[in-house]
Design a protein around this motif. Sequence first.
Motif, PDB file in Angstrom:
ATOM      1  N   LEU A  15       5.850  -4.708  -4.472  1.00  0.00           N
ATOM      2  CA  LEU A  15       6.709  -5.119  -3.361  1.00  0.00           C
ATOM      3  C   LEU A  15       6.547  -4.160  -2.179  1.00  0.00           C
ATOM      4  CD1 LEU A  15       9.951  -6.094  -5.316  1.00  0.00           C
ATOM      5  CD2 LEU A  15       8.052  -7.559  -4.595  1.00  0.00           C
ATOM      6  N   ILE A  16       6.351  -2.881  -2.477  1.00  0.00           N
ATOM      7  CA  ILE A  16       6.060  -1.914  -1.409  1.00  0.00           C
ATOM      8  C   ILE A  16       4.745  -2.282  -0.737  1.00  0.00           C
ATOM      9  CG2 ILE A  16       5.430   0.489  -0.952  1.00  0.00           C
ATOM     10  CD1 ILE A  16       7.417   1.310  -3.129  1.00  0.00           C
ATOM     11  N   TYR A  18       3.528  -5.222  -0.475  1.00  0.00           N
ATOM     12  CA  TYR A  18       3.796  -6.412   0.349  1.00  0.00           C
ATOM     13  C   TYR A  18       4.368  -6.010   1.708  1.00  0.00           C
ATOM     14  CZ  TYR A  18       5.779 -10.877   1.814  1.00  0.00           C
ATOM     15  OH  TYR A  18       6.105 -12.007   2.533  1.00  0.00           O
ATOM     16  N   VAL A  19       5.316  -5.076   1.713  1.00  0.00           N
ATOM     17  CA  VAL A  19       5.928  -4.630   2.964  1.00  0.00           C
ATOM     18  C   VAL A  19       4.905  -3.909   3.843  1.00  0.00           C
ATOM     19  CG1 VAL A  19       7.670  -3.105   3.974  1.00  0.00           C
ATOM     20  CG2 VAL A  19       8.234  -4.463   1.955  1.00  0.00           C
ATOM     21  N   LEU A  20       4.113  -3.036   3.230  1.00  0.00           N
ATOM     22  CA  LEU A  20       3.095  -2.307   3.987  1.00  0.00           C
ATOM     23  C   LEU A  20       2.057  -3.254   4.582  1.00  0.00           C
ATOM     24  CD1 LEU A  20       2.496   0.788   1.666  1.00  0.00           C
ATOM     25  CD2 LEU A  20       3.746   0.726   3.835  1.00  0.00           C
ATOM     26  N   THR A  22       2.549  -6.318   5.485  1.00  0.00           N
ATOM     27  CA  THR A  22       3.183  -7.013   6.610  1.00  0.00           C
ATOM     28  C   THR A  22       3.217  -6.126   7.859  1.00  0.00           C
ATOM     29  OG1 THR A  22       4.568  -8.262   5.045  1.00  0.00           O
ATOM     30  CG2 THR A  22       5.252  -8.248   7.341  1.00  0.00           C
ATOM     31  N   LEU A  23       3.507  -4.841   7.658  1.00  0.00           N
ATOM     32  CA  LEU A  23       3.632  -3.927   8.791  1.00  0.00           C
ATOM     33  C   LEU A  23       2.283  -3.544   9.398  1.00  0.00           C
ATOM     34  CD1 LEU A  23       6.380  -1.502   7.393  1.00  0.00           C
ATOM     35  CD2 LEU A  23       6.678  -3.352   9.057  1.00  0.00           C
ATOM     36  N   ARG A  31      -4.433  -1.834   6.488  1.00  0.00           N
ATOM     37  CA  ARG A  31      -3.798  -2.802   5.585  1.00  0.00           C
ATOM     38  C   ARG A  31      -4.416  -2.748   4.195  1.00  0.00           C
ATOM     39  NH1 ARG A  31      -5.309  -8.440   7.550  1.00  0.00           N
ATOM     40  NH2 ARG A  31      -7.260  -7.837   6.540  1.00  0.00           N
ATOM     41  N   CYS A  34      -3.890   0.571   2.345  1.00  0.00           N
ATOM     42  CA  CYS A  34      -2.557   0.642   1.735  1.00  0.00           C
ATOM     43  C   CYS A  34      -2.532  -0.118   0.414  1.00  0.00           C
ATOM     44  CB  CYS A  34      -1.508   0.076   2.688  1.00  0.00           C
ATOM     45  SG  CYS A  34      -1.183   1.092   4.141  1.00  0.00           S
ATOM     46  N   GLY A 115      -0.763 -10.306   1.000  1.00  0.00           N
ATOM     47  CA  GLY A 115       0.662 -10.183   0.718  1.00  0.00           C
ATOM     48  C   GLY A 115       1.092 -11.039  -0.458  1.00  0.00           C
TER      49      GLY A 115
END
Length: 505
Positions: A15-16, A18-20, A22-23, A31, A34, A115
């Motif tokens: 989930l982390i 996924y957030v990274l 997106t950012l 991307r 990460c 993601g």
Amino acid sequence: MTDSMQIWVSLLLPLIAYVLLTLTGKSPNVREGCTLTVATILFLLTCRMASGVFAGERPEWMWGEWLPGFQIAFQVEPLGMLFALVASGLWILTTIYAVGYMRGHNEENQTRFFGCFAFAIFAALAAAYAKNLFTLFVAYEVMTISTYPLVTHHGNEEARNGGRVYLGILLSTSIAFFMLAIAWTYTLAGTLDFSPGGILAQSVADEKISIVGLGFLLALFAFGIGKAALMPFHRWLPAAMVAPTPVSALLHAVAVVKVGVFSVLKVVVYIFGLDLLTESGVNLWLAYVAGFSLVVASLVAMTKDNLKARLAYSTIGQLAYITLGAALATPSSIIGGGMHIAMHAVGKITLFFCAGAIYVGAHKKNISDMRGLGRQMPFTFGAFLLASVSIIGLPPGGGAWSKWFLAVGTVETHQYLLTAALMVSSLLNIAYLVPIPMLAFMGKPKADDSADHDSHGHAPTEGIHEAPMMCVVPLCITAIGSVALFFAADWIYEALLPITQTPNL
């Protein structure tokens, strides 16, 4: 780090990611860096957890109780640990491969792709660590929803049609059958927790359910877990081949179908129990359905010229091996089924990696167009051959051991017709897999045909070469891995042995 912390951190890491993703979506290198960093940390944490679990520890963590008796809870046992190792390890290689494939093919919406992939890994781990049927069901549905955008990634009519079949079959079977089976189990046993030896034996002893009813309950589970692709609920798998090849690898090896057959094994071992099934005999019909599926799927695979379609039907057959192992309900067959989760995952992901590399490097989808390509793509087709050996079940491929234990299970139960089905299926595996690399290495290239030269005298095979290194290196690693598993079979056997042992009451 405490045992419970290891569980929730491992679930949190995808989930982390996924957030990274997106950012950092506007910076592809950041991307993907990460993603690889988080995937590597997850695999190392999973390995650390595995050392304790295989030594006898059983880490637990409960998130919360939604309704009385319906908890989101996690407990790590050997079968789930093996699945988690496979999923987390292959996430690293699939990410590397996907970078090469997606960039080499100039795919759009790459941030969404990576993601959703991370979210699917989260669902796979949640299923692997599920302590009860309710948690497993929630993770199962999250897997379906999170992979739907991957199946429909291209956004064209073909992708949308494939996605409708994918979503329609998987949701309808889980809601109509799987959910009903879970509710029925709760009314019978008063719990949904996975327990060594099963939880339904007392319900049968108390005559809460008849033997016929027990067989019907098994059918609800077997067909409700549609991701196991048991015929006739298998059409979603070929339909999903419209997705990019890294998604096919996810579907067939890393997560989706493995969640299906893993769930079947969990239900057989921890809900029904091996003793109850073998004493009642309600499992034999499922064994023969699986035997039918593995032979028929192999026959259909032989008719497919499109490489991904052939591999899709191959997967249906290979999943039936695992369902057969669960249905036979002997210690040997359960170990064979558990082993085949790992053996098939590494072998089949290699085959799909190769299919994608062929498409990127040669723009070929059909097997009949691959004559002579082995000269331009030796690493890709060499890896295909090694992985094929494992899928077929020949030494030194890891699949030799899992198929051996499955065959032992058929003999132990005196189901010699199923022994024959395993042998016939393996012969069919040879017939639909081995000719592909042989055609590539030994076939006469179309370029030798003067009619196939263009107006400048150049052959169509000119310019064909290996796919980008980020595609080729992962498929070479997994190909070597499919052979390495042959020598790791003893370790896997010892790891899975505790799940076959009925606790002393």
